[in-house]
Write a protein that holds these residues in place. Structure first.
Motif, PDB file in Angstrom:
ATOM      1  N   GLN A   1     -10.147   7.288   8.063  1.00  0.00           N
ATOM      2  CA  GLN A   1      -9.484   6.267   7.256  1.00  0.00           C
ATOM      3  C   GLN A   1      -8.008   6.163   7.633  1.00  0.00           C
TER       4      GLN A   1
ATOM      5  N   ARG B   1       0.407   5.092   6.564  1.00  0.00           N
ATOM      6  CA  ARG B   1      -0.313   4.484   5.431  1.00  0.00           C
ATOM      7  C   ARG B   1      -1.371   5.483   4.975  1.00  0.00           C
TER       8      ARG B   1
ATOM      9  N   SER C   1       0.862  -1.170   0.000  1.00  0.00           N
ATOM     10  CA  SER C   1       0.000   0.000   0.000  1.00  0.00           C
ATOM     11  C   SER C   1       0.898   1.218   0.000  1.00  0.00           C
TER      12      SER C   1
ATOM     13  N   THR D   1      -3.270   4.874   1.881  1.00  0.00           N
ATOM     14  CA  THR D   1      -4.269   4.190   1.057  1.00  0.00           C
ATOM     15  C   THR D   1      -4.648   2.892   1.749  1.00  0.00           C
ATOM     16  N   ALA D   2      -5.794   2.370   1.381  1.00  0.00           N
ATOM     17  CA  ALA D   2      -6.226   1.092   1.950  1.00  0.00           C
ATOM     18  C   ALA D   2      -5.242   0.006   1.543  1.00  0.00           C
ATOM     19  N   PRO D   3      -5.025  -0.982   2.405  1.00  0.00           N
ATOM     20  CA  PRO D   3      -4.140  -2.081   2.036  1.00  0.00           C
ATOM     21  C   PRO D   3      -4.606  -2.747   0.754  1.00  0.00           C
ATOM     22  N   SER D   4      -3.659  -3.050  -0.122  1.00  0.00           N
ATOM     23  CA  SER D   4      -3.956  -3.768  -1.360  1.00  0.00           C
ATOM     24  C   SER D   4      -3.990  -5.252  -1.020  1.00  0.00           C
TER      25      SER D   4
ATOM     26  N   GLU E   1       3.658  -2.838  10.658  1.00  0.00           N
ATOM     27  CA  GLU E   1       2.417  -2.389  11.294  1.00  0.00           C
ATOM     28  C   GLU E   1       2.296  -2.892  12.721  1.00  0.00           C
TER      29      GLU E   1
ATOM     30  N   GLU F   1      -7.761   4.284  10.796  1.00  0.00           N
ATOM     31  CA  GLU F   1      -8.056   2.856  10.591  1.00  0.00           C
ATOM     32  C   GLU F   1      -6.873   2.129   9.964  1.00  0.00           C
ATOM     33  N   TRP F   2      -6.223   2.762   8.998  1.00  0.00           N
ATOM     34  CA  TRP F   2      -5.116   2.132   8.283  1.00  0.00           C
ATOM     35  C   TRP F   2      -3.811   2.166   9.060  1.00  0.00           C
ATOM     36  N   ASN F   3      -3.787   2.890  10.185  1.00  0.00           N
ATOM     37  CA  ASN F   3      -2.567   3.047  10.981  1.00  0.00           C
ATOM     38  C   ASN F   3      -2.822   2.757  12.456  1.00  0.00           C
TER      39      ASN F   3
ATOM     40  N   ARG G   1       3.223  -5.961   7.143  1.00  0.00           N
ATOM     41  CA  ARG G   1       2.433  -6.341   8.328  1.00  0.00           C
ATOM     42  C   ARG G   1       3.295  -6.330   9.584  1.00  0.00           C
TER      43      ARG G   1
END
Length: 145
Positions: free
Chosen positions: A29, A50, A5, A52-55, A89, A32-34, A86
């Protein structure tokens, strides 16, 4: 960026709200992504966020465990890079500059060992070689095939 991402490196004067606006996403968002960002009012220069949403493949599905023999220095796969993101993260990074890539490396092994120890494994169970249980708990997003 070649990551699973898109990430943005925080600069002086940035806030999560400014970053969200810059990338045309909402602050919710970004949060949520972080999930590693515990206090959205505190970010550090040089930190990766991050944006963008995870691909990933089918929503909510994890990449199946590829088997212990997969994790060898001769293996190069996008699965290894997504696993690396991951691990970052989860706060388990031994990557210089937090930049995983497709090639299985000593940095991947060290990062995975940090993950295994975070899960409570010790000794030879925290040697950095992924096993089915720790892999399942890492929730590596399934790649589109």
């Amino acid at each position: 960026m070649n990551g699973a991402s898109e990430f943005y490196v925080v600069r002086e004067g940035d806030t999560l709200s400014k970053i969200a606006s810059k990338f045309h996403v909402t602050l919710d968002q970004i949060k949520e992504w972080n999930p590693q960002i515990k206090n959205p009012d505190i970010i550090q220069v040089g930190q990766q966020v991050r944006v963008t949403a995870p691909s990933q493949g089918p929503v909510g599905q994890d990449e199946p465990f590829p088997g212990k023999d997969f994790f060898q220095p001769t293996v190069s796969s996008p699965i290894i890079e997504v696993m690396g993101w991951r691990l970052i993260e989860e706060g388990c990074s031994a990557y210089p500059g937090d930049e995983p890539d497709f090639q299985w490396s000593q940095e991947d092994r060290e990062s995975y060992s940090l993950w295994q120890r975070k899960l409570g494994f010790g000794g030879s169970d925290a040697d950095g070689t992924p096993g089915p249980e720790s892999w399942r708990k890492l929730h590596v997003p399934a790649l589109s095939r």
